[in-house]
Motif scaffolding. Structure first.
Motif, PDB file in Angstrom:
ATOM      1  N   PRO A   1      18.384  -3.386   7.817  1.00 49.59           N
ATOM      2  CA  PRO A   1      17.100  -2.959   8.398  1.00 49.59           C
ATOM      3  C   PRO A   1      16.243  -2.233   7.357  1.00 49.59           C
ATOM      4  O   PRO A   1      16.735  -1.332   6.674  1.00 49.59           O
ATOM      5  CB  PRO A   1      17.509  -2.027   9.533  1.00 49.59           C
ATOM      6  CG  PRO A   1      18.895  -2.450   9.884  1.00 49.59           C
ATOM      7  CD  PRO A   1      19.526  -2.861   8.593  1.00 49.59           C
ATOM      8  N   VAL A   2      14.969  -2.620   7.243  1.00 51.89           N
ATOM      9  CA  VAL A   2      14.107  -2.108   6.166  1.00 51.89           C
ATOM     10  C   VAL A   2      12.784  -1.601   6.730  1.00 51.89           C
ATOM     11  O   VAL A   2      12.115  -2.290   7.506  1.00 51.89           O
ATOM     12  CB  VAL A   2      13.823  -3.210   5.118  1.00 51.89           C
ATOM     13  CG1 VAL A   2      12.826  -2.709   4.069  1.00 51.89           C
ATOM     14  CG2 VAL A   2      15.115  -3.662   4.457  1.00 51.89           C
ATOM     15  N   LEU A   3      12.398  -0.394   6.301  1.00 55.80           N
ATOM     16  CA  LEU A   3      11.063   0.149   6.548  1.00 55.80           C
ATOM     17  C   LEU A   3      10.327   0.195   5.221  1.00 55.80           C
ATOM     18  O   LEU A   3      10.817   0.776   4.251  1.00 55.80           O
ATOM     19  CB  LEU A   3      11.147   1.567   7.130  1.00 55.80           C
ATOM     20  CG  LEU A   3       9.835   2.378   7.130  1.00 55.80           C
ATOM     21  CD1 LEU A   3       8.802   1.743   8.047  1.00 55.80           C
ATOM     22  CD2 LEU A   3      10.082   3.831   7.529  1.00 55.80           C
ATOM     23  N   PHE A   4       9.158  -0.418   5.151  1.00 57.88           N
ATOM     24  CA  PHE A   4       8.288  -0.326   3.981  1.00 57.88           C
ATOM     25  C   PHE A   4       7.119   0.564   4.349  1.00 57.88           C
ATOM     26  O   PHE A   4       6.279   0.200   5.161  1.00 57.88           O
ATOM     27  CB  PHE A   4       7.812  -1.711   3.557  1.00 57.88           C
ATOM     28  CG  PHE A   4       6.717  -1.699   2.511  1.00 57.88           C
ATOM     29  CD1 PHE A   4       6.695  -0.756   1.501  1.00 57.88           C
ATOM     30  CD2 PHE A   4       5.696  -2.650   2.548  1.00 57.88           C
ATOM     31  CE1 PHE A   4       5.691  -0.742   0.539  1.00 57.88           C
ATOM     32  CE2 PHE A   4       4.685  -2.655   1.595  1.00 57.88           C
ATOM     33  CZ  PHE A   4       4.686  -1.693   0.594  1.00 57.88           C
ATOM     34  N   GLN A   5       7.061   1.765   3.755  1.00 61.86           N
ATOM     35  CA  GLN A   5       5.964   2.702   3.995  1.00 61.86           C
ATOM     36  C   GLN A   5       5.055   2.691   2.768  1.00 61.86           C
ATOM     37  O   GLN A   5       5.365   3.281   1.739  1.00 61.86           O
ATOM     38  CB  GLN A   5       6.511   4.118   4.252  1.00 61.86           C
ATOM     39  CG  GLN A   5       5.432   5.122   4.612  1.00 61.86           C
ATOM     40  CD  GLN A   5       5.976   6.533   4.708  1.00 61.86           C
ATOM     41  OE1 GLN A   5       7.036   6.843   4.154  1.00 61.86           O
ATOM     42  NE2 GLN A   5       5.259   7.406   5.397  1.00 61.86           N
ATOM     43  N   ALA A   6       3.944   2.002   2.875  1.00 64.24           N
ATOM     44  CA  ALA A   6       3.033   1.844   1.738  1.00 64.24           C
ATOM     45  C   ALA A   6       2.238   3.122   1.497  1.00 64.24           C
ATOM     46  O   ALA A   6       1.636   3.671   2.423  1.00 64.24           O
ATOM     47  CB  ALA A   6       2.078   0.680   1.983  1.00 64.24           C
ATOM     48  N   ALA A   7       2.225   3.586   0.254  1.00 61.89           N
ATOM     49  CA  ALA A   7       1.469   4.781  -0.099  1.00 61.89           C
ATOM     50  C   ALA A   7       0.170   4.439  -0.821  1.00 61.89           C
ATOM     51  O   ALA A   7      -0.701   5.296  -0.972  1.00 61.89           O
ATOM     52  CB  ALA A   7       2.319   5.697  -0.979  1.00 61.89           C
ATOM     53  N   VAL A   8       0.050   3.182  -1.289  1.00 64.36           N
ATOM     54  CA  VAL A   8      -1.162   2.697  -1.956  1.00 64.36           C
ATOM     55  C   VAL A   8      -1.389   1.255  -1.505  1.00 64.36           C
ATOM     56  O   VAL A   8      -0.628   0.727  -0.690  1.00 64.36           O
ATOM     57  CB  VAL A   8      -1.038   2.780  -3.493  1.00 64.36           C
ATOM     58  CG1 VAL A   8      -1.091   4.211  -3.984  1.00 64.36           C
ATOM     59  CG2 VAL A   8       0.256   2.122  -3.957  1.00 64.36           C
ATOM     60  N   TYR A   9      -2.394   0.601  -2.066  1.00 65.19           N
ATOM     61  CA  TYR A   9      -2.772  -0.736  -1.620  1.00 65.19           C
ATOM     62  C   TYR A   9      -2.164  -1.854  -2.463  1.00 65.19           C
ATOM     63  O   TYR A   9      -2.609  -2.995  -2.394  1.00 65.19           O
ATOM     64  CB  TYR A   9      -4.299  -0.868  -1.645  1.00 65.19           C
ATOM     65  CG  TYR A   9      -4.994   0.091  -0.709  1.00 65.19           C
ATOM     66  CD1 TYR A   9      -5.002  -0.126   0.665  1.00 65.19           C
ATOM     67  CD2 TYR A   9      -5.639   1.218  -1.197  1.00 65.19           C
ATOM     68  CE1 TYR A   9      -5.628   0.752   1.529  1.00 65.19           C
ATOM     69  CE2 TYR A   9      -6.278   2.112  -0.339  1.00 65.19           C
ATOM     70  CZ  TYR A   9      -6.266   1.871   1.021  1.00 65.19           C
ATOM     71  OH  TYR A   9      -6.887   2.740   1.871  1.00 65.19           O
TER      72      TYR A   9
END
Length: 373
Positions: free
Chosen positions: A90-98
């Motif tokens: 299970p993976v969460l990708f939390q983007a901090a930039v574009y």
């Protein structure tokens, strides 16, 4: 991410941190495992195909099998190749930039206007990236699209950022804003009005707008001062310009976090004049928790942090006259500056504590795990 790790461990979780060695230059011991990274021209290739990152992650998964993997900034060093190793996790990708939707991560054109196009040939056509970088970036984004099904949830730091991701092909984007540690209230404003800026000295941060606006402030209020803390590609240009203003403009360079906060305690107002879509606004939040009024460009996550007229002011990006006007309202009225600062501190304490941020992330982990089960 280190603060998140610390808080999750305090709640009884077993947390390990993987990063490239270039991201932790000088403090590599903070990571539980590192891969090879680059900050020179080789990064153009390794951001697309970093075998060291893939191997390091695969060893980590084998030796310390996780329940969930949380990815933050991985498209500069930990290339999309790592997603192939995460097919069964299970993976969460939390983007901090574009970076996941824009080769340079800024969503801004060379003329400092907002980019509304999807990544593609237009990125090279507009001069945002060179030919070599464009080829590498397009390959990177193609790999990300191919293996995106291995990401169970995508999150951004603000609603504005989520809209941009959804406009560029991502679906059901969550919003997980950053949190801030509690800090003492700092009502001891300097005897003379002090405007402060802290951040990278680069084009997208709108430093030319700030300097133009402060020229107007000091003409009306000769006792006002401007403090700029940070470093970046525009540092030499700004230092030359600061010399023309004498002692009223001071550029400190980069400071350690504790020293930075100490220098900013006396500020009447902290200004964030960005011309790009700030994903969140950590600097604004740090000012708010101290009790400092904020004047920020009405872009990106800043619009969600600053309540115009209550915790600070929002101004049109690039509008020198409007920024000058709002700064003058604060540096000529100490009581007003203090009142906005107090309201900002109350908002930060109510909605953006570190505890609340970790609560949201922990709940997201649970949802991902429940879905996987």
């Amino acid at each position: 991410m280190l603060a998140l790790k610390e808080h999750l461990i305090s709640r009884g979780h077993d947390v390990r941190f993987l990063s490239s060695d270039v991201m932790l230059h000088g403090v590599a011991t903070l990571a539980d495992r590192t891969c090879k990274g680059y900050s020179d021209r080789r990064q153009v290739l390794t951001q697309t195909l970093n075998l060291s990152a893939f191997r390091a992650l695969r060893r980590e998964l084998r030796e310390h099998p996780p329940d969930v993997v949380h990815i933050r900034m991985f498209l500069w060093q930990l290339s999309p190749l790592i997603l192939t190793a995460l097919r069964d996790v299970p993976v969460l990708f939390q983007a901090a930039v574009y970076k996941a939707v824009c080769p340079n991560g800024l969503k801004i054109l060379p003329d400092a206007t907002q980019c509304t196009s999807r990544a593609g040939y237009v990125c090279y056509q507009t001069g945002c990236v060179s030919a070599g970088t464009w080829i590498s970036a397009m390959a990177q984004l193609a790999m990300l699209r191919r293996w995106r099904q291995n990401i169970d949830a995508v999150a951004t730091l603000s609603q504005a950022m989520a809209r941009i991701f959804e406009e560029n092909g991502f679906k059901d984007v969550l919003v997980l804003p950053n949190g801030i540690d509690e800090a003492p209230y700092c009502p001891s404003l300097s005897s003379s009005p002090l405007v402060a800026y802290a951040g990278r000295l680069s084009r997208e941060k709108g430093l030319d707008v700030l300097f133009d606006a402060f020229d107007g402030v000091r003409k009306r209020l000769p006792g006002a001062r401007l403090l700029v803390v940070g470093t970046g590609p525009l540092e030499d240009v700004l230092r030359r310009r600061a010399r023309g203003a004498g002692s009223q403009v001071q550029i400190e360079g980069q400071l350690e976090y504790a020293d930075l906060q100490e220098r900013l305690q006396e500020a009447w107002v902290q200004v964030v004049p960005s011309v790009w879509q700030e994903p969140f606004g950590n600097v604004s939040l740090e000012a708010m928790i101290r009790g400092t009024a904020v004047v920020a460009s009405d872009v990106g996550g800043q619009s969600e942090l600053v309540d115009d007229g209550r915790t600070g002011y929002l101004v049109r990006p690039g509008d020198v006259e409007m920024l000058t006007e709002k700064l003058l309202r604060l540096v000529t009225d100490r009581a007003h500056a203090e009142a906005l600062g107090q309201a900002g501190r109350q908002k930060a304490q109510a909605f953006f504590t570190r505890r609340a941020a970790v609560d949201r992330i922990e709940q997201t982990y649970e949802k991902i795990l429940a879905s996987a089960r």
